[in-house]
Design an enzyme around this catalytic site. Structure first.
Site, mmCIF file in Angstrom:
data_model
loop_
_atom_site.group_PDB
_atom_site.id
_atom_site.type_symbol
_atom_site.label_atom_id
_atom_site.label_comp_id
_atom_site.label_asym_id
_atom_site.label_seq_id
_atom_site.Cartn_x
_atom_site.Cartn_y
_atom_site.Cartn_z
ATOM 1 N NE ARG A 198 -9.133 10.724 -0.935
ATOM 2 C CZ ARG A 198 -9.246 10.525 0.375
ATOM 3 N NH1 ARG A 198 -9.532 9.325 0.820
ATOM 4 N NH2 ARG A 198 -9.038 11.506 1.221
ATOM 5 N NE ARG A 234 -4.188 -1.692 0.359
ATOM 6 C CZ ARG A 234 -5.362 -1.540 0.957
ATOM 7 N NH1 ARG A 234 -5.640 -0.416 1.561
ATOM 8 N NH2 ARG A 234 -6.247 -2.501 0.925
ATOM 9 C CG ASP A 265 -8.961 -3.000 -4.405
ATOM 10 O OD1 ASP A 265 -8.445 -2.308 -3.513
ATOM 11 O OD2 ASP A 265 -9.709 -3.971 -4.154
ATOM 12 N NE ARG A 301 -7.392 5.542 2.317
ATOM 13 C CZ ARG A 301 -8.316 4.756 2.862
ATOM 14 N NH1 ARG A 301 -9.517 5.222 3.106
ATOM 15 N NH2 ARG A 301 -8.026 3.510 3.181
ATOM 16 C CE1 TYR A 332 -13.372 -6.673 1.403
ATOM 17 C CE2 TYR A 332 -11.568 -8.061 0.644
ATOM 18 C CZ TYR A 332 -12.037 -7.041 1.434
ATOM 19 O OH TYR A 332 -11.188 -6.379 2.278
#
Ligand code: CP3
Length: 354
Positions: A41, A28, A78, A32, A155
């Site tokens: 973003r 990652r 992703d 963010r 998921y």
């Protein structure tokens, strides 16, 4: 810093060469915690657009490369990205995470899934990986990644992130035949997708079975391991030389079993001591990890000490330095810089007695 050898550090280590320091990247590493990412973003609020518009995904993948020169540049994407191509749409909702609606719950839904045709449903991946290879040349290694069947099924069946995995476990323990059919279809699709990523330029591919650590060892052997093996076996048939990494969160109870998946490198989380991980996996298995991402909230001296400790415990060769899971939102960018700078000087730092 590849010296006279044109092959980048991470690829050399992944192939088993002994180097003067372990290569380093971060799970990652794009995202963010970086201000440049948050600014972008704000302009492009849709995660699907940021990850599926090649210009944006390339730009985001290169943000940590420009800032810190990691030895690995992972494409921005992703694990859920291939699902729409199988007939499972998803979205990522701010402060909620992934949402799959309708979730997969019935045999009929599983029967109706399409085999994956990446040329058709994932053309942007080719542009992203090819461009990343051109951009980093032989200065760094381009990593692709996929979700492993158990985690993707979690998921798709739960419909969102879950705390206890009650819905997929209830299917596992009451209607296992539906789940096995689903896992096998995902495994075939993911194998096709890994091959496609390699053909498009990925030099190393990481399999994320992030939530397989939620299974008891006996259920891991039934619902996670065979489908990791199905992916790895199919990929190795056509692409035997591309190193594969397997990551699981909370893997202490199944570490030896991860080695049975057929991957080349086991990515270890921080719940296992790195020296113990090496003993448990055997010297033949290469390892990645395993610093607690929370360490990056500590002082820079503390971060340095933990890096040296981890590198010492891993020993020479067969180690890729990384966190034990993704870098956390809110991590100071200066501490990420300190992590990479320390990692690159680790040979000099270890030479100095403490
Ligand atoms: O490592 C990198 O820099 C590549 C980026 C990357 C993303 N997702 C981007 C992303 C990677 C490697 C992933 C993999 C992924 N996605 C995993 C496996 C890794 C892990 O953490 O165990 C999982 C479980 C997912 C599913 C997923 N997607 C989650 C849990 C989330 C976070 C939800 C949230 O809001 O906290 C996502 C969304 C996502 N994928 C984000 C990023 C940067 C955050 C959303 C955003 O930036 O707007």
């Amino acid at each position: 810093m590849t010296g006279a050898n044109d092959t980048p550090y991470l690829l050399r280590a992944a192939r088993g060469e002994i180097l003067d320091r372990p290569p380093v990247w971060m799970m990652r590493q794009a995202g963010r915690y970086m201000k440049v990412y948050r600014d972008l973003r704000d302009k492009y609020p849709s995660f699907r657009e940021r990850s599926e518009n090649p210009d944006l995904a390339i730009e985001i993948s290169l943000q940590p490369w420009r800032a810190f020169q990691p030895d690995g540049v992972i494409m921005f994407s992703d694990i859920l990205t291939p699902l729409p191509g199988m007939g499972i749409p998803f979205d990522i909702v701010e402060s909620k995470g992934p949402v799959i609606d309708p979730p997969i719950r019935t045999q009929e839904q599983v029967d109706n899934l399409r085999p994956l045709n990446p040329e058709e449903s994932l053309p942007f991946i080719k542009t992203i990986l090819q461009t990343l290879r051109q951009e980093v040349g032989n200065q760094s290694t381009v990593l692709g990644f996929v979700g492993s069947p158990w985690t993707l099924a979690a998921y798709a069946i739960e419909g969102k992130s879950s705390k206890n995995y009650a819905i997929i476990k209830s299917m596992a323990f009451s209607q296992p035949q539906i789940l096995h059919k689903f896992l096998s279809k995902i495994a075939d699709a993911i194998a096709v997708y890994v091959r496609y990523q390699i053909d498009c330029g990925a030099q190393v591919v990481q399999l994320f079975d992030s939530w397989a650590g939620q299974l008891s060892p006996q259920d891991y052997e039934t619902f996670a391991l065979p489908y990791q093996q199905q992916v790895v076996r199919q990929v190795k048939e056509t692409h035997p030389d591309t190193p594969l990494i397997l990551y699981i969160s909370g893997s202490a109870g199944v570490l030896e079993r991860m080695g049975q998946s057929g991957v080349d490198i086991v990515s270890v989380d921080w719940t296992v001591d790195m020296a113990e991980a090496r003993r448990r996996l055997g010297r033949e298995m290469k390892v990645q990890g395993n610093i607690d991402p929370g360490v990056l909230f500590g002082s820079q001296d503390f971060i340095k000490a933990r890096i040296l400790d981890t590198v010492r415990k891993a020993g020479r060769g067969g180690h890729i330095l990384n966190l034990g899971h993704g870098v956390l939102v809110g991590t100071p960018e200066d501490n990420v810089r300190c992590f990479f700078e320390t990692a690159k000087q680790v040979d000099q730092l270890l030479a100095v007695p403490v």
